[in-house]
Design a protein around this motif. Structure first.
Motif, PDB file in Angstrom:
ATOM      1  N   MET A  66       0.811  -1.225   0.000  1.00 54.23           N
ATOM      2  CA  MET A  66       0.000   0.000   0.000  1.00 54.23           C
ATOM      3  C   MET A  66       0.846   1.276   0.000  1.00 54.23           C
ATOM      4  N   LYS A  89     -11.269   3.630  -2.241  1.00 51.38           N
ATOM      5  CA  LYS A  89     -11.546   4.067  -3.621  1.00 51.38           C
ATOM      6  C   LYS A  89     -13.032   4.391  -3.823  1.00 51.38           C
ATOM      7  N   ASP A  96      -5.431   8.758  -1.202  1.00 54.55           N
ATOM      8  CA  ASP A  96      -4.937   7.383  -1.334  1.00 54.55           C
ATOM      9  C   ASP A  96      -5.597   6.500  -0.277  1.00 54.55           C
ATOM     10  N   ASP A 143      -4.428   8.481  -6.215  1.00 52.11           N
ATOM     11  CA  ASP A 143      -3.529   7.337  -6.436  1.00 52.11           C
ATOM     12  C   ASP A 143      -4.303   6.093  -6.875  1.00 52.11           C
ATOM     13  N   ASN A 144      -3.586   5.210  -7.553  1.00 49.98           N
ATOM     14  CA  ASN A 144      -4.088   3.893  -8.004  1.00 49.98           C
ATOM     15  C   ASN A 144      -5.133   4.009  -9.107  1.00 49.98           C
TER      16      ASN A 144
HETATM   17 CA    CA Z   1      -1.998   3.814  -3.132  1.00 50.81          CA
END
Ligand code: CA
Ligand code: SAM
Length: 238
Positions: free
Chosen positions: A52, A157, A154, A180-181
């Protein structure tokens, strides 16, 4: 840096070749990475959720963005052991302030001794809470509107679109939000039925929804970057 820390970092790239990703890390990222950030990666390497931690190559770009907007007042949603938090704290000025939010204080405390030793803990206001209510609380005070220079998102989601709506009010015009991601292990471009099980679920759908909605959002200038696990940079333009 331990081998485990190296492995944890190098398994994240979205590039076709692991060698190319390692080349970028070893040529341009690790030699310039501040020592306390290396230490955070080392103490995180044995953690079951080590994956992570923010990818160091994405972190390097984030430090540049922080400097480009002269960020002083920032928000961090999703702290974990503190890689991106420490990176922000090291980059903003002495009198800068970070509102750092995470539901889990225990993981923050893994990195905290390193943050303290780096002499930047006075810039951090850590709030143990789910993030949405903290953002709503901030918005109750009109002086917070348009007052933040930068935000890094982050965490869960499923709430990214909700965070974005709040951040569009909290950020200054010209301020930056980084998500992020946003390439979700590359699976955003894979047909649903071929997505590996561990990438399926509501988080992937939330990332797909976010990517579509950011592309349609006239309030932001946008750049979707294939660094780390994908980051999306939004600059508030009105
Ligand atoms: Ca992340
Ligand atoms: N940016 C961190 C770093 O550089 O190491 C990594 C953050 S990690 C991917 C996601 C974090 O979000 C976890 O520490 C988790 O506890 C936190 N989190 C999950 N849901 C949350 C929520 N609703 N509100 C606040 N934090 C949340």
């Amino acid at each position: 840096m331990t081998d485990k820390a190296k492995q944890a970092a190098s398994s994240k790239g979205l590039l076709q070749s692991e060698d190319l990703y390692r080349y970028i890390l070893e040529t341009s990222v690790y030699p310039r990475e501040p020592e306390p950030l290396k230490k955070i990666r080392d103490v995180t390497a044995d953690h079951p959720w080590a994956m992570m931690g923010t990818a160091p190559d994405a972190g390097q770009l984030m430090a540049m963005l922080l400097r480009l907007v002269n960020a002083k007042k920032t928000i961090e949603i999703g702290v974990f052991t503190g890689y991106s938090l420490l990176l922000t704290a090291l980059t903003i000025p002495e009198d800068g302030q970070i509102t750092a939010i995470d539901v889990n204080r225990e993981t923050y405390e893994i990195g905290l001794p390193i943050i303290k030793k780096a002499g930047v803990d006075h810039k951090i206001n850590f709030i143990e809470s789910e993030a949405l209510s903290v953002l709503d609380q901030l918005l109750k005070y009109s002086e917070n509107e348009g007052s933040f220079d930068y935000a890094f998102v982050d965490a869960d989601k499923d709430n990214y679109c909700n965070y974005h709506e709040r951040l569009m009010k909290l950020l200054k015009v010209g301020g930056i939000a980084v998500y992020d991601n946003t390439l979700w292990g590359g699976t955003v471009a894979v047909p649903e039925e071929q997505v590996p099980d561990h990438f399926r679920g509501s988080s992937r759908q939330a990332i797909l929804d976010l990517n579509r909605s950011l592309a349609d959002d006239p309030r932001v200038q946008l750049s979707h970057v294939a660094l780390g696990d994908g980051i999306t940079i939004c600059r508030r333009i009105f």
